[in-house]
Enzyme design. Sequence first.
Site, PDB file in Angstrom:
ATOM      1  N   ARG A 159      13.678 -48.613 -10.635  1.00 55.10           N
ATOM      2  CA  ARG A 159      14.171 -49.990 -10.673  1.00 55.10           C
ATOM      3  C   ARG A 159      13.161 -50.920 -10.020  1.00 55.10           C
ATOM      4  O   ARG A 159      12.617 -50.611  -8.963  1.00 55.10           O
ATOM      5  CB  ARG A 159      15.514 -50.097  -9.941  1.00 55.10           C
ATOM      6  CG  ARG A 159      16.563 -49.229 -10.608  1.00 55.10           C
ATOM      7  CD  ARG A 159      17.934 -49.413 -10.002  1.00 55.10           C
ATOM      8  NE  ARG A 159      18.873 -48.485 -10.641  1.00 55.10           N
ATOM      9  CZ  ARG A 159      20.150 -48.369 -10.307  1.00 55.10           C
ATOM     10  NH1 ARG A 159      20.651 -49.137  -9.340  1.00 55.10           N
ATOM     11  NH2 ARG A 159      20.928 -47.515 -10.931  1.00 55.10           N
TER      12      ARG A 159
ATOM     13  N   ARG B 184      16.848 -48.892  -0.621  1.00 50.75           N
ATOM     14  CA  ARG B 184      16.504 -49.625  -1.836  1.00 50.75           C
ATOM     15  C   ARG B 184      15.076 -49.305  -2.247  1.00 50.75           C
ATOM     16  O   ARG B 184      14.127 -49.920  -1.776  1.00 50.75           O
ATOM     17  CB  ARG B 184      16.665 -51.133  -1.589  1.00 50.75           C
ATOM     18  CG  ARG B 184      16.727 -51.993  -2.831  1.00 50.75           C
ATOM     19  CD  ARG B 184      17.072 -53.416  -2.485  1.00 50.75           C
ATOM     20  NE  ARG B 184      18.395 -53.557  -1.904  1.00 50.75           N
ATOM     21  CZ  ARG B 184      19.524 -53.616  -2.617  1.00 50.75           C
ATOM     22  NH1 ARG B 184      19.476 -53.602  -3.934  1.00 50.75           N
ATOM     23  NH2 ARG B 184      20.696 -53.715  -2.026  1.00 50.75           N
TER      24      ARG B 184
ATOM     25  N   GLU C 138      26.870 -48.681  -0.307  1.00 47.48           N
ATOM     26  CA  GLU C 138      27.226 -48.084  -1.593  1.00 47.48           C
ATOM     27  C   GLU C 138      26.436 -46.798  -1.852  1.00 47.48           C
ATOM     28  O   GLU C 138      25.226 -46.746  -1.668  1.00 47.48           O
ATOM     29  CB  GLU C 138      26.919 -49.092  -2.716  1.00 47.48           C
ATOM     30  CG  GLU C 138      27.189 -48.530  -4.092  1.00 47.48           C
ATOM     31  CD  GLU C 138      26.764 -49.480  -5.206  1.00 47.48           C
ATOM     32  OE1 GLU C 138      26.563 -50.678  -4.921  1.00 47.48           O
ATOM     33  OE2 GLU C 138      26.628 -49.012  -6.347  1.00 47.48           O
TER      34      GLU C 138
ATOM     35  N   SER D 134      29.164 -45.490  -7.817  1.00 42.79           N
ATOM     36  CA  SER D 134      29.872 -46.506  -8.551  1.00 42.79           C
ATOM     37  C   SER D 134      30.458 -45.802  -9.766  1.00 42.79           C
ATOM     38  O   SER D 134      29.723 -45.236 -10.558  1.00 42.79           O
ATOM     39  CB  SER D 134      28.848 -47.555  -8.999  1.00 42.79           C
ATOM     40  OG  SER D 134      29.428 -48.810  -9.111  1.00 42.79           O
TER      41      SER D 134
ATOM     42  N   ARG E 240      20.334 -42.124  -0.581  1.00 43.59           N
ATOM     43  CA  ARG E 240      21.277 -42.750   0.346  1.00 43.59           C
ATOM     44  C   ARG E 240      22.136 -41.704   1.047  1.00 43.59           C
ATOM     45  O   ARG E 240      22.531 -41.891   2.198  1.00 43.59           O
ATOM     46  CB  ARG E 240      22.153 -43.758  -0.397  1.00 43.59           C
ATOM     47  CG  ARG E 240      21.347 -44.992  -0.811  1.00 43.59           C
ATOM     48  CD  ARG E 240      22.202 -46.050  -1.475  1.00 43.59           C
ATOM     49  NE  ARG E 240      21.386 -47.217  -1.805  1.00 43.59           N
ATOM     50  CZ  ARG E 240      21.866 -48.351  -2.318  1.00 43.59           C
ATOM     51  NH1 ARG E 240      23.164 -48.465  -2.563  1.00 43.59           N
ATOM     52  NH2 ARG E 240      21.073 -49.368  -2.585  1.00 43.59           N
TER      53      ARG E 240
END
Length: 433
Positions: free
Chosen positions: A261, A276, A348, A351, A389
């Site tokens: 990303r 991130r 987070e 999801s 994470r």
Amino acid sequence: MLDIKKIRRQPDWFKEKLATRGTKPEEIDEVLDLDAKRRDLLQQTETMKAKRNAVSKQIGDAKRANKPADDIIAQMRDLGDQISKLDEQVEKVEEEFHDKMSRLPNVPHKDDPVSLTEEGAIELRKVGHIRDFDFEPKHHWDVGENLGILDFDRARKVSGARFVYYLGLGAQLERAVYNFMLDEHMKEGYTEVLPPYIVNAASMFGTGQFPKFKDGVYQVNGEDMTLIPTAEVPLTNYYRGEVIPEEELPVKVTALTPCFRSEAGAAGRDTRGLIRMHQFNKVEMVKYTKPEDSWKALDSMTANAENILKKLEIPYHVIRLTTGDMSFTASETRDLELWMPAQHKYREVSSCSNCLDFQARRMHTQYRGKDGKLHYVHTLNGSGLACGRTVAAILENNQNEDGSVTIPKVLVPYMHGVTKITKENAVPFRNKH
RNA sequence: GGAGAGUUGGCAGAGUGGUAAUGCAUCGGACUCGAAAUCCGACGAACCCAUGUUGAAUGGGCGCGCAGGUUCGAAUCCUGUACUCUCCUCCA
């Protein structure tokens, strides 16, 4: 993709629903205008084409009978010109129509909390208990760098910001984490898949990343290829353009892949640590179901993701996202957020979304029901879980005052018996003297 | 990277400019106690438009890997492109 026929029938309902996601009512009006224009043009051109087909038949008959047909052919030349001019207009309108349609998000579930920001998410449950530290817990990047298992500096040299080297037991810990996750999902009936990491634009369209969210991804220069931002793309597009045999449903797959990303627009956020990254590992779950089964499937998929955190003994909570915060394709999304003691907040890590037939319409993925008719499948996707994470959370939650990190019990077999990462065992090549 | 061959309905497979054969499969019916075989009939992906319906269709468009072009008319001719296979080259 939404169903234009339904929008035609109840435009106001759609305006109201999509407004909760930030779609302006004018966007619906534009779509409806283009749709009306398109249908008007289609009627004109199709009438002409019907005539052309009929006359062409006559010409064919005449030619076969060796009769002259020059005068009819001359007439038809003119008709042909009119048709191609009209077809050009149709193409233009349809292109615009399709583009506008494909930028409308999915309709949120009626019970989704309404809010244009992430504020207002509903906390569904809180699980595990948050450890009481008798010392000041360090951030995971400090824990990792002190042990020598994370090296952000050299990654910055070799690649740039938002990359990392895992070393020694750090690399092994990440591997233990995703092997554990895959094994757990396989126990739950998911089939393990190792998909391509580079996909074409049609696939990016199918799962909804294109055309609206091109900024977030890495495009291969000059080619119709994109580095996957999530395994959802290759997993969900697996059946693109196909009719799935009914008896195969529900299909449950899982895959470990790196995700790429660009994080455009996230400058300055989470600049430190594993949270991130431009490249990170994630274990993804994807399901294809019949329409009547998808909500139950979302419950069980969420449970599958939670199972991982429970067994790793990481405290977390589950929240139901607001209409404005959900991903473009989702009708309902539940996020799992794990506890990061040094940041003193939940972050987070998963999801889980039910996309209903939104992606299936884009991809033309159907099944033939017992009624003999074709129906769109429902698609769901969920992280199970983001690996980096998860490792970050283990480093923070399981750190000891001396800087070592205790391995969660369930991961010890995956670590070949290592129960604790210490400065001494962390990175073998640093301890050779 | 180079050369060649190919891509037509769920499957097989014809069709080299006049508007998609045929077979298998599928569905319905007949025959039968029932089934198989046989016979009769239907059906050729999906999609779009119109009228109608709300588990009724009917008409039209589109449709031969995809995208363009030529033509009154393209599965058929031309150009580009994707994929598959074979050979060469390269490579893990």
